[in-house]
Design an enzyme around this catalytic site. Structure first.
Site, mmCIF file in Angstrom:
data_model
loop_
_atom_site.group_PDB
_atom_site.id
_atom_site.type_symbol
_atom_site.label_atom_id
_atom_site.label_comp_id
_atom_site.label_asym_id
_atom_site.label_seq_id
_atom_site.Cartn_x
_atom_site.Cartn_y
_atom_site.Cartn_z
ATOM 1 N N LYS A 4 32.620 13.300 30.012
ATOM 2 C CA LYS A 4 31.425 14.133 29.783
ATOM 3 C C LYS A 4 31.724 15.627 29.644
ATOM 4 C CE LYS A 4 27.779 11.251 31.738
ATOM 5 N NZ LYS A 4 26.659 11.191 32.699
ATOM 6 N N GLY A 21 25.774 16.212 42.209
ATOM 7 C CA GLY A 21 26.751 15.682 41.262
ATOM 8 C C GLY A 21 26.235 15.819 39.837
ATOM 9 N N GLY A 22 26.842 15.060 38.928
ATOM 10 C CA GLY A 22 26.489 15.179 37.511
ATOM 11 C C GLY A 22 25.021 14.903 37.239
ATOM 12 N N ALA A 23 24.469 13.844 37.849
ATOM 13 C CA ALA A 23 23.073 13.494 37.585
ATOM 14 C C ALA A 23 22.139 14.570 38.139
ATOM 15 C CB ALA A 23 22.745 12.131 38.199
ATOM 16 N N GLY A 58 21.400 15.649 46.264
ATOM 17 C CA GLY A 58 22.596 15.459 45.458
ATOM 18 C C GLY A 58 22.892 16.700 44.642
#
Ligand code: NDP
Length: 282
Positions: free
Chosen positions: A71, A132-134, A130
């Site tokens: 990504k 992270g990426g999401a 969170g």
């Protein structure tokens, strides 16, 4: 008849096409739109990513998806980035526009599109679990969609602070970071609760994020990024307390709708795509 081909570039797993949720969902959309297109899963070693993108150009692909670990690495092989992909610093969807390959990030766009079926984020106060990426993609899109205040709650301080800082620097939202220690108590003035960690993802379906569930109040909208299972322990608890909910399957389907629009210019039927996923018994 000429065929158009559309290939994802993924690097993390091998799965028969009949069981790959993204293939099943996107090809259901193509069938419903009357397009004789294919969506094919290719595994690409990180060392070969540049070759794979050059191959996509050479073969005139309409676009492709990228999953972890490609990504971020794919960006240096593209000609440009969409506005939110530039802020997020990651690409999950590549679109051919003229002779150029442009990187977009539909993770957060899909989330916001699915959320809008339940509530409008404009002016809202959100807590996001969170970093992270999401979470990064969701937080940036929520901020660009007009959320007024975003609180990032994450175990790891470095990623949490970095995400809050990113929002402050690049979006109009007010953003803060709060360390995630013990059962988190959600402030009563929160209107949107977003779970964007991997806790509860299949096969660990009995795990629940460490949140004091009694602080979920009926005026809150609760969204979970986990799509397998669609009804997580968190969403079940939220429903029991009278909250409106948005599930991760809606986020996944909405990403697919946006991707199909990018590649074909056509509006796919989200209901058909969701049904195709449900038939996989996610
Ligand atoms: P990352 O690995 O980039 O980030 C994982 C995040 O989860 C980090 O914030 C990490 O915190 C946190 N985390 C992991 N384990 C725990 C734990 N036990 N307690 C608290 N926090 C924890 O993953 P992604 O962001 O890419 O993916 C996260 C989830 O989002 C996955 O379940 C994925 O399936 C889902 N997702 C859903 C999509 C959809 O369309 N529905 C699209 C993309 C992702 P820390 O920084 O402290 O390690």
């Amino acid at each position: 008849m000429a065929h158009d081909f559309l290939y994802p570039i993924t690097g993390s797993f091998a799965m028969p096409a009949a069981e790959n949720p993204t293939i099943v969902m996107i090809e259901a959309a193509y069938r419903q739109l009357g397009l004789n297109w294919r969506y094919v899963n290719c595994e690409v070693h990180p060392d070969k990513l540049g070759d794979a993108v050059r191959g996509a150009r050479a073969m005139g692909w309409r676009g492709f998806n990228c999953s972890i670990p490609h990504k971020v690495a794919v960006i240096e092989h593209l000609d440009g980035l969409g506005a939110s992909a530039r802020i997020i610093g990651a690409v999950n969807t590549v679109v051919r526009r003229g002779d150029e390959l442009i990187g977009e990030n539909t993770d957060g766009q899909g989330f916001v599109r699915a959320l809008r079926e339940v509530d409008d984020p404009t002016g809202k106060t959100a807590v996001i679990f969170g970093a992270g990426g999401a979470a990064r993609a969701v937080a940036v899109e929520l901020a660009l969609a007009g959320a007024a205040h975003i609180c990032i709650v994450n175990r790891g301080r470095e990623r949490g602070e970095e995400l809050a800082d990113l929002l402050v620097r690049h979006t109009p939202a007010v953003a803060t970071y709060v360390p995630w220690v013990d059962a988190f108590r959600i402030p009563a003035d929160t209107s949107l609760v977003v779970h964007a960690t991997s806790v509860g993802l299949y096969p660990h379906v009995n795990e629940t994020p460490d949140i004091d569930l009694d602080t979920l109040l009926s005026h809150m909208v609760v969204a979970d990024g986990i799509h397998n299972p669609p009804l997580t322990n968190l969403l079940r608890a939220a429903k029991d307390r009278g909250c409106r909910v948005a599930d991760g399957l809606g986020m996944l389907v909405s990403q697919g709708v946006i991707g199909v629009k990018h590649w074909t210019g056509m509006d796919a039927d989200a209901g058909v795509m969701r049904q195709a996923l449900l038939e996989l018994r996610l």
